[in-house]
Motif scaffolding. Structure first.
Motif, mmCIF file in Angstrom:
data_model
loop_
_atom_site.group_PDB
_atom_site.id
_atom_site.type_symbol
_atom_site.label_atom_id
_atom_site.label_comp_id
_atom_site.label_asym_id
_atom_site.label_seq_id
_atom_site.Cartn_x
_atom_site.Cartn_y
_atom_site.Cartn_z
ATOM 1 N N PHE A 220 0.839 -1.200 0.000
ATOM 2 C CA PHE A 220 0.000 0.000 0.000
ATOM 3 C C PHE A 220 0.880 1.259 0.000
ATOM 4 C CE2 PHE A 220 -2.397 -3.285 2.385
ATOM 5 C CZ PHE A 220 -3.477 -3.435 1.507
ATOM 6 N N PRO A 221 1.596 1.500 -1.096
ATOM 7 C CA PRO A 221 2.505 2.655 -1.129
ATOM 8 C C PRO A 221 1.739 3.968 -1.037
ATOM 9 C CG PRO A 221 2.311 1.661 -3.305
ATOM 10 C CD PRO A 221 1.630 0.740 -2.363
ATOM 11 N N ALA A 222 2.251 4.860 -0.211
ATOM 12 C CA ALA A 222 1.574 6.137 0.022
ATOM 13 C C ALA A 222 1.448 6.954 -1.253
ATOM 14 C CB ALA A 222 2.335 6.930 1.088
ATOM 15 N N ARG A 223 2.425 6.845 -2.152
ATOM 16 C CA ARG A 223 2.376 7.641 -3.387
ATOM 17 C C ARG A 223 1.156 7.300 -4.237
ATOM 18 N NH1 ARG A 223 4.016 4.566 -7.697
ATOM 19 N NH2 ARG A 223 5.000 2.561 -7.149
ATOM 20 N N LEU A 224 0.634 6.101 -4.072
ATOM 21 C CA LEU A 224 -0.577 5.701 -4.798
ATOM 22 C C LEU A 224 -1.833 5.986 -3.988
ATOM 23 C CD1 LEU A 224 0.470 2.238 -6.334
ATOM 24 C CD2 LEU A 224 0.751 4.520 -7.302
ATOM 25 N N TRP A 225 -1.821 5.573 -2.732
ATOM 26 C CA TRP A 225 -3.037 5.644 -1.929
ATOM 27 C C TRP A 225 -3.347 7.060 -1.446
ATOM 28 C CZ3 TRP A 225 -6.632 1.895 -1.485
ATOM 29 C CH2 TRP A 225 -6.287 0.636 -1.985
ATOM 30 N N HIS B 202 -10.898 5.368 -17.205
ATOM 31 C CA HIS B 202 -9.544 5.509 -17.753
ATOM 32 C C HIS B 202 -8.861 6.805 -17.347
ATOM 33 C CE1 HIS B 202 -8.936 1.995 -20.400
ATOM 34 N NE2 HIS B 202 -10.261 1.933 -20.341
ATOM 35 N N SER B 203 -9.557 7.660 -16.631
ATOM 36 C CA SER B 203 -8.930 8.900 -16.171
ATOM 37 C C SER B 203 -8.078 8.684 -14.919
ATOM 38 C CB SER B 203 -9.997 9.967 -15.894
ATOM 39 O OG SER B 203 -10.839 9.584 -14.822
ATOM 40 N N ALA B 204 -8.079 7.477 -14.370
ATOM 41 C CA ALA B 204 -7.243 7.186 -13.202
ATOM 42 C C ALA B 204 -5.771 7.304 -13.571
ATOM 43 C CB ALA B 204 -7.543 5.789 -12.669
ATOM 44 N N GLU B 205 -5.030 8.059 -12.789
ATOM 45 C CA GLU B 205 -3.591 8.226 -13.034
ATOM 46 C C GLU B 205 -2.757 7.195 -12.301
ATOM 47 O OE1 GLU B 205 -1.971 12.444 -13.783
ATOM 48 O OE2 GLU B 205 -3.572 12.733 -12.289
ATOM 49 N N VAL B 206 -3.311 6.604 -11.261
ATOM 50 C CA VAL B 206 -2.652 5.506 -10.560
ATOM 51 C C VAL B 206 -3.691 4.400 -10.378
ATOM 52 C CG1 VAL B 206 -1.013 7.009 -9.374
ATOM 53 C CG2 VAL B 206 -3.185 6.449 -8.267
ATOM 54 N N LEU B 207 -3.216 3.174 -10.271
ATOM 55 C CA LEU B 207 -4.114 2.030 -10.173
ATOM 56 C C LEU B 207 -3.998 1.381 -8.800
ATOM 57 C CD1 LEU B 207 -3.628 0.295 -13.662
ATOM 58 C CD2 LEU B 207 -5.189 2.146 -13.015
ATOM 59 N N THR B 208 -5.146 1.184 -8.171
ATOM 60 C CA THR B 208 -5.265 0.407 -6.936
ATOM 61 C C THR B 208 -6.519 -0.451 -7.103
ATOM 62 O OG1 THR B 208 -6.770 1.848 -5.685
ATOM 63 C CG2 THR B 208 -4.418 2.454 -5.691
ATOM 64 N N PRO B 209 -6.753 -1.431 -6.234
ATOM 65 C CA PRO B 209 -7.981 -2.218 -6.357
ATOM 66 C C PRO B 209 -9.250 -1.374 -6.343
ATOM 67 C CG PRO B 209 -6.447 -3.372 -4.949
ATOM 68 C CD PRO B 209 -5.813 -2.043 -5.255
ATOM 69 N N LEU B 210 -9.212 -0.183 -5.748
ATOM 70 C CA LEU B 210 -10.379 0.699 -5.759
ATOM 71 C C LEU B 210 -10.691 1.209 -7.161
ATOM 72 C CD1 LEU B 210 -10.083 3.005 -2.593
ATOM 73 C CD2 LEU B 210 -11.954 1.439 -3.144
ATOM 74 N N ALA C 274 -3.944 -3.296 -9.373
ATOM 75 C CA ALA C 274 -2.932 -3.083 -8.345
ATOM 76 C C ALA C 274 -1.633 -2.675 -9.046
ATOM 77 C CB ALA C 274 -2.743 -4.347 -7.513
ATOM 78 N N HIS C 275 -0.624 -2.336 -8.274
ATOM 79 C CA HIS C 275 0.635 -1.844 -8.850
ATOM 80 C C HIS C 275 1.664 -2.957 -9.024
ATOM 81 C CE1 HIS C 275 1.351 -2.052 -4.571
ATOM 82 N NE2 HIS C 275 2.648 -1.992 -4.791
ATOM 83 N N ILE C 276 1.282 -4.192 -8.724
ATOM 84 C CA ILE C 276 2.224 -5.316 -8.759
ATOM 85 C C ILE C 276 2.212 -5.930 -10.152
ATOM 86 C CG2 ILE C 276 2.850 -7.507 -7.692
ATOM 87 C CD1 ILE C 276 1.132 -6.634 -5.264
ATOM 88 N N TRP C 277 3.321 -5.865 -10.835
ATOM 89 C CA TRP C 277 3.414 -6.387 -12.203
ATOM 90 C C TRP C 277 3.393 -7.910 -12.160
ATOM 91 C CZ3 TRP C 277 3.480 -4.239 -17.075
ATOM 92 C CH2 TRP C 277 3.899 -5.053 -18.125
ATOM 93 N N ILE C 278 2.375 -8.506 -12.754
ATOM 94 C CA ILE C 278 2.243 -9.961 -12.823
ATOM 95 C C ILE C 278 1.918 -10.339 -14.256
ATOM 96 C CG2 ILE C 278 1.022 -12.007 -12.009
ATOM 97 C CD1 ILE C 278 0.287 -10.471 -9.483
ATOM 98 N N SER C 279 2.873 -10.976 -14.914
ATOM 99 C CA SER C 279 2.675 -11.465 -16.279
ATOM 100 C C SER C 279 2.545 -12.980 -16.242
ATOM 101 C CB SER C 279 3.858 -11.051 -17.158
ATOM 102 O OG SER C 279 3.775 -11.664 -18.435
ATOM 103 N N PHE C 280 1.678 -13.531 -17.082
ATOM 104 C CA PHE C 280 1.473 -14.977 -17.127
ATOM 105 C C PHE C 280 2.347 -15.664 -18.175
ATOM 106 C CE2 PHE C 280 -3.199 -14.458 -15.589
ATOM 107 C CZ PHE C 280 -2.734 -14.224 -14.309
ATOM 108 N N GLY C 281 3.053 -14.890 -19.000
ATOM 109 C CA GLY C 281 3.848 -15.493 -20.061
ATOM 110 C C GLY C 281 3.063 -15.627 -21.347
ATOM 111 N N PRO C 282 3.767 -15.831 -22.477
ATOM 112 C CA PRO C 282 3.125 -15.781 -23.800
ATOM 113 C C PRO C 282 2.108 -16.879 -24.075
ATOM 114 C CG PRO C 282 5.403 -16.533 -23.966
ATOM 115 C CD PRO C 282 5.212 -16.062 -22.554
ATOM 116 N N VAL C 283 2.148 -17.973 -23.327
ATOM 117 C CA VAL C 283 1.185 -19.056 -23.558
ATOM 118 C C VAL C 283 -0.108 -18.792 -22.794
ATOM 119 C CG1 VAL C 283 0.727 -21.525 -23.312
ATOM 120 C CG2 VAL C 283 2.993 -20.742 -24.022
#
Length: 298
Positions: A40-45, A138-146, A207-216
């Protein structure tokens, strides 16, 4: 659209699952600093964009309690009506196919709902009259679950109405042919596949956590990283990754973007008409989309 039921991503069980999975990611990646400041980084919340998310979330819950959105979400009733029309023509005992079991019906319904969510989302982007409503999200400048709840109330009504038409007709046709005697209770009950999706990835999509599933896997399921791409301000990312949980619809119609290495992204809107939304003030967010819809500039 219940307030904190099985379909709500901020229901306590889903929030706890989000925190638990984030804790595992934090450990595996050996992130530096404390867990809570990382999650929960303050810069986002503390960002003014998140403040707007919060007030739109509160407004949406109040309207949901009042039953506003449920009046437009009658897909089960539409499907039963369509199925009844089919049964009246073919006969309920035609024996066209065996009936669907509860799990098969749940899977079928989940796929149809996800298909409808894709096209509803795409229409919100592609239709100039209703785009101003979706532009709020889409006007959100930062992303959180909210941010998932950063929606104009009319956008929720429009999206629900589109989905109702698609889901109601598609499910009605399928159930009417395969399982004419399916009770409506089985269509409106809690869907196990929705619960699994909400317990695992749904809250990570904003959320701000980068999670990629891979190309498959990213050709089958939309990863959080793919949804970040959808919010990106880079022209190369425009009109990509409309899917909610399944990526197969994007893959089939060539709107899919596969993530690889982590990309440096920015979010928000930079069009000439978007300044009121980017103020992140509730009044302009609610009023400006309506004025642009009903009184477009000539």
């Amino acid at each position: 659209m219940d307030t904190f039921g099985a379909g709500e991503m901020l229901s306590p069980p889903y929030v706890l699952a989000f925190v638990g999975l984030a804790w595992l990611i934090y450990l595996v990646r050996r992130e530096k600093g404390g867990f809570l400041p990382w999650l929960f980084p303050a810069r986002l919340w503390m960002h003014k964009s998140t403040s707007a998310d919060f007030w739109l979330f509160v407004m949406g819950r109040l309207l949901s309690v009042a039953g506003l959105f449920s009046r437009f979400g009658v897909a089960p009733l539409v499907s039963v009506w369509i199925a009844g029309l089919i049964s009246s023509v073919t006969g309920a005992d035609t024996g066209l196919a065996p009936g669907l079991g509860p799990m098969s019906l749940a899977l079928l319904l989940w796929v149809i709902v996800d298909f409808a969510a894709y096209w509803s989302h795409r229409l919100l982007h592609a239709t100039s009259v209703i785009w101003p409503l979706h532009a709020v999200h889409h006007s959100a400048e930062v992303l959180t679950p909210l941010t998932a709840y950063r929606q104009h109330p009319l956008a929720l009504i429009v999206g629900t109405s589109i989905s109702t038409c698609i889901v109601g007709v598609a499910l009605g046709v399928i159930v009417g042919v395969i399982s004419p005697d399916t009770p409506i209770a089985e269509l409106v009950g809690v869907n196990a596949f929705v619960v699994v999706a909400n317990l695992t990835v749904a809250n990570f999509h904003h959320a701000h956590i980068w999670i990629s599933f891979g190309p498959v896997l990213e050709r089958v399921f939309i990863s959080p990283a793919q949804h970040y791409i959808h919010h990106s301000t880079k022209p190369a990312h425009f009109n990509r990754n409309y899917g909610h949980i399944l990526a197969i619809w994007d893959w089939m119609v060539c709107t899919l973007y596969i993530t690889r290495d982590r990309e440096d992204l920015s979010f928000g809107l930079d069009g000439p008409n978007e300044a009121p939304l980017m103020s992140h003030r509730l009044g302009p967010i609610l009023i400006d989309p309506l004025s642009r819809m009903f009184f477009p500039a000539r």
